[in-house]
Design a protein around this motif. Structure first.
Motif, PDB file in Angstrom:
ATOM      1  N   GLU A  22       0.898  -1.190   0.042  1.00  0.00           N
ATOM      2  CA  GLU A  22      -0.056  -0.090   0.118  1.00  0.00           C
ATOM      3  C   GLU A  22       0.842   1.218   0.083  1.00  0.00           C
ATOM      4  OE1 GLU A  22      -3.341  -0.271  -0.200  1.00  0.00           O
ATOM      5  OE2 GLU A  22      -3.184  -2.462  -0.173  1.00  0.00           O
ATOM      6  N   HIS A  69      -2.211  11.599  -1.038  1.00  0.00           N
ATOM      7  CA  HIS A  69      -1.622  10.401  -1.199  1.00  0.00           C
ATOM      8  C   HIS A  69      -0.428  10.578  -0.018  1.00  0.00           C
ATOM      9  CE1 HIS A  69       1.275  11.208  -4.597  1.00  0.00           C
ATOM     10  NE2 HIS A  69       1.314  12.081  -3.733  1.00  0.00           N
ATOM     11  N   VAL A  84      -1.766   4.240  -5.205  1.00  0.00           N
ATOM     12  CA  VAL A  84      -2.976   4.511  -6.070  1.00  0.00           C
ATOM     13  C   VAL A  84      -3.006   4.144  -7.537  1.00  0.00           C
ATOM     14  CG1 VAL A  84      -4.080   6.396  -4.489  1.00  0.00           C
ATOM     15  CG2 VAL A  84      -2.854   7.019  -6.217  1.00  0.00           C
ATOM     16  N   LYS A 183      -7.557   4.518  -4.571  1.00  0.00           N
ATOM     17  CA  LYS A 183      -7.388   3.487  -3.770  1.00  0.00           C
ATOM     18  C   LYS A 183      -8.034   2.107  -4.255  1.00  0.00           C
ATOM     19  CE  LYS A 183      -7.946   4.913   0.414  1.00  0.00           C
ATOM     20  NZ  LYS A 183      -7.860   5.011   1.856  1.00  0.00           N
TER      21      LYS A 183
END
Ligand code: TMP
Length: 238
Positions: A22, A69, A84, A183
């Motif tokens: 992530e 972000h 993302v 996301k």
């Protein structure tokens, strides 16, 4: 957090994997480009200035509840961001006529617009990033009607926040370009960077350019000018 393999190299940044899927490790580069890459130079110090300016601005936007972000600054040239999927649109907001708007519509640079104008460009180097309308975005399936509405709304919220920020630094925000990403759960975050590379910034008193137009138009050295923007941002935070 460990820096992994190179995922993507853009004109001004490299993106690396980390041990967390992530999280992305970004390295800001010293490369400057204009005219869709036709003009290209290495400018020592540019990467660290844009990395630091973007970090401070993204933190400011977070304080204004604008989802983005940015996670944290790692070093002068590196930062961590949330992973993302970038929506292949450049969202431009204009407060004052300049650049391609002035050229396209024959409006002199510096004319105040009665309300902000939002434009969409298709991020596609082969096509030279053409301006597109909502129906093109839907036809190309780049975003849904609901997402287009949200992008416009977020872009205008960023505009209001940035006008306030730059006003406090004696700078007029002429226009800027944003990029957004999704996301995994579909949430849209402001992504990429916000820096003198992606904004037109004019000194309120002297009307001098404090942005990449210095490079695009061969007006001089960008480094002292970007440093001035960083100094004013840092002074504001004191
Ligand atoms: P423009 O007047 O050339 O259309 O640019 C509008 C704003 O968007 C200006 O602040 C510069 C920024 N911009 C980028 O950051 N990247 C781009 O590729 C382009 C064309 C503009």
């Amino acid at each position: 957090m460990k820096k992994g393999t190179l995922l993507y190299e853009g004109k001004a940044k490299q993106l690396f994997e980390t041990d967390d899927p992530e999280v992305i490790w970004v390295e800001y580069l010293n490369q400057a480009t204009a005219l869709n890459g036709a003009k290209k130079d290495q400018i020592s110090g540019k990467g660290e200035l844009n990395n630091q300016i973007t970090g401070l601005i993204f933190n400011f936007l977070k304080s204004k509840n604008i989802k983005n972000h940015f996670i944290k600054q790692l070093s002068e040239t590196e930062q961590l961001i949330q992973a993302v999927d970038i929506i292949p649109l450049e969202v431009v907001v204009r407060n004052v006529a300049a650049g391609s708007f002035s050229k396209r519509l024959a409006i002199p640079e510096g004319v105040q617009l009665n309300k902000p104008i939002v434009e969409f460009y298709y991020k596609n180097d082969e096509l030279d990033d053409p301006m597109i309308v909502d129906d093109h975005i839907l036809f190309l399936e780049l975003a849904t009607t609901e997402e287009i509405k949200q992008l416009r709304q977020m872009a205008l919220e960023v505009d209001q926040a940035l006008i306030e920020l730059f006003n406090s630094m004696d700078i007029t925000l002429i226009d800027f370009k944003l990029e957004f990403g999704r996301k995994k759960d579909g949430t849209i975050l402001l992504a990429d960077e916000v820096s003198p590379d992606t904004c037109r910034l004019w000194d309120k008193k002297t009307k001098e350019h404090l942005d990449k137009d210095i490079y695009r138009r061969d007006l001089g050295d960008i480094i002292p000018v970007y440093q001035e923007v960083l100094n004013r941002l840092e002074k504001r935070g004191e």
